[in-house]
Design a protein around this motif. Structure first.
Motif, short mmCIF file in Angstrom:
data_model
loop_
_atom_site.label_atom_id
_atom_site.label_comp_id
_atom_site.label_asym_id
_atom_site.label_seq_id
_atom_site.Cartn_x
_atom_site.Cartn_y
_atom_site.Cartn_z
N HIS A 139 -28.11 -30.74 -20.21
CA HIS A 139 -27.82 -31.23 -18.14
C HIS A 139 -28.06 -32.58 -18.05
O HIS A 139 -28.97 -32.53 -18.04
N ARG A 199 -31.12 -25.07 -21.21
CA ARG A 199 -32.04 -24.26 -21.10
C ARG A 199 -32.00 -22.86 -22.04
O ARG A 199 -30.65 -23.35 -22.81
N SER A 251 -23.21 -32.82 -17.06
CA SER A 251 -23.28 -32.96 -16.08
C SER A 251 -24.34 -32.67 -15.09
O SER A 251 -25.32 -32.00 -16.27
N HIS A 252 -24.28 -33.30 -14.11
CA HIS A 252 -26.23 -33.18 -13.03
C HIS A 252 -25.89 -32.37 -12.45
O HIS A 252 -25.37 -31.32 -11.81
N VAL A 253 -27.38 -31.91 -12.59
CA VAL A 253 -28.09 -31.09 -12.00
C VAL A 253 -29.77 -31.57 -11.16
O VAL A 253 -29.74 -31.98 -11.61
N ALA A 254 -29.82 -30.57 -10.02
CA ALA A 254 -30.87 -30.65 -9.36
C ALA A 254 -32.64 -29.93 -10.13
O ALA A 254 -33.63 -30.52 -9.56
N SER A 255 -31.64 -29.07 -10.10
CA SER A 255 -32.62 -27.57 -11.01
C SER A 255 -32.49 -26.74 -11.56
O SER A 255 -31.07 -26.88 -11.69
N ASN A 265 -32.06 -23.74 -11.32
CA ASN A 265 -31.30 -22.30 -10.99
C ASN A 265 -29.75 -22.90 -11.28
O ASN A 265 -28.81 -22.20 -10.60
N GLU A 266 -29.58 -23.62 -11.30
CA GLU A 266 -28.16 -24.59 -11.40
C GLU A 266 -27.20 -24.11 -12.67
O GLU A 266 -26.49 -24.24 -12.88
N VAL A 267 -28.01 -24.03 -13.73
CA VAL A 267 -27.60 -24.61 -15.19
C VAL A 267 -27.72 -22.67 -15.09
O VAL A 267 -28.36 -21.74 -15.66
N ALA A 268 -26.04 -22.70 -15.65
CA ALA A 268 -26.03 -20.83 -15.84
C ALA A 268 -25.59 -20.54 -17.71
O ALA A 268 -25.36 -19.65 -18.28
N ASN A 275 -39.73 -26.37 -12.65
CA ASN A 275 -38.12 -25.51 -13.11
C ASN A 275 -39.13 -24.42 -13.78
O ASN A 275 -38.56 -23.68 -14.00
#
Length: 361
Positions: A111, A133, A97-101, A103-106, A252
């Motif tokens: 990603h 992460r 899946s795509h993320v921009a930063s 902070n979107e990765v939990a 990041n």
């Protein structure tokens, strides 16, 4: 290619220990490392018997089906094979899946990060990086490898999946990746394998820098090559791609306790090339460089790097041998003619930064 992402423990065991990590639980002197406990041996035999039993049942069912209704059985087998191939291609090797930063990765899954219009693969297709992460404050930045191209003959022979299966890379009939392969990051192992409890880097944050520009990650031009009456346009955009990746990393991961800059094959060369720049950013971190399995032997080295790929090695501040010294990485020197290298470097207190024309050893 090197083995630090392909399950070879020896490639990074010494490095892991040098950065205060315990990689293996060593067996006691009274126990052979190859002798499992009795319960393990018994369980292994039962599992093997179960597998053979299931295999025999499946084979018997297929044989019976072919005997009683060959057409229906063959159609069923074909459908299963097609569904299996579709699953492998679209799901197992599907893009994360795509993320921009960050902070979107939990989670701790891979990603995809799109880096903008300045990034592109050799054939003009999209370029992106991958991030995962970790659970620690340490960071791996890994540059992948995959050959190079510098003239019409090499540019006309990019690496393909079918060619790899046929062994063309071993026979030097294919030379470089011109686009991102779907194999990554699904097949990454070794340092990148979170499921391996003996992997000392399994809890580190991991940035994977793909390679698809045929220029050792340092080119800054687009060339049109000719071969057998055909023209091939190659975007040697490695410098812009790597710069975009590092800009994202700095934004990041502003801090890290330990930073490992690693690479294999063409990426090994890039890891040593970009390590001083990364060290200048992470001034308070312990920085390590692992360059695994790269060799360049040609009298045309300077011409290829600076004239064909337009790397401008002497003009870039972090690549110039006359640049100010860094305080975080090792000093490198090289003869005029590069030779095969395979090095693991650990931090010292002073350095002269390496350039493409002065390859690290």
């Amino acid at each position: 290619m090197g083995d630090n992402l392909h399950g070879n423990d020896a490639g990074y065991a010494a490095l892991a220990q040098s950065i205060d990590l315990t990689l293996f639980d060593r067996p006691s002197a009274k126990t052979s490392p190859n002798t499992p406990p009795p319960t393990t041996r018994t369980g292994g035999k039962r599992m093997k018997a179960a597998k053979w039993t299931v295999t025999a049942v499946i084979c018997a069912s297929v044989a019976l089906g072919l005997y009683t209704n060959a057409a229906a059985t063959a159609a069923t087998i074909g459908a299963v094979l097609v569904l299996g191939l579709l699953y492998v291609y679209f799901i197992y090797f599907g893009r994360p899946s795509h993320v921009a930063s960050l902070n979107e990765v939990a989670d701790t899954k891979w990603h995809t990060v799109d880096l903008g219009r300045t990034t592109v693969s050799a054939d003009g297709s999209a370029y992106r990086m991958f991030v995962r992460r970790g659970t620690s404050s340490n960071l791996v930045i890994h540059f992948y490898g995959g050959g190079a191209c510098w003239d019409g003959e090499t540019a006309a022979r990019p690496i393909t999946l079918l060619g790899v299966v046929r062994g063309y890379t071993r026979e030097l009939q294919m030379f470089y990746f011109n686009s991102l392969t779907r194999l990554f990051p699904a097949v990454l192992a070794g340092m990148a394998d979170r499921r391996d409890t003996t992997n000392a880097f399994r809890d580190w944050n991991f940035v994977f820098v793909p390679y698809s520009t045929g220029d050792l990650h340092v080119g800054d031009t687009s060339n049109t090559y000719s071969h057998n009456g055909k023209t091939i346009t190659v975007h040697h955009n490695g410098r812009n791609n790597a710069t975009a990746v590092l800009d994202w990393v700095y934004a990041n991961f502003p801090e890290a306790d330990k930073v490992l800059v690693s690479g294999e094959s063409a990426g090994a060369w890039a890891s040593a090339f970009y390590a001083p720049q990364i060290a200048d950013h992470y001034t308070d971190s312990k920085l390590y460089c692992l360059s695994d399995g790269v060799g360049v032997v040609t009298e045309r080295w300077r011409d290829i790097v600076d004239t064909i790929w337009k790397a401008d090695s002497a003009k870039k501040p972090w690549a110039s041998t006359s640049a100010p010294t860094s305080t975080r990485t090792r000093s490198f020197t090289a003869p005029t003619r590069p030779r095969a290298i395979s090095s693991t470097c650990t931090p010292t207190r002073s350095t002269t930064t390496p350039s493409p024309a002065s390859a690290p050893h």
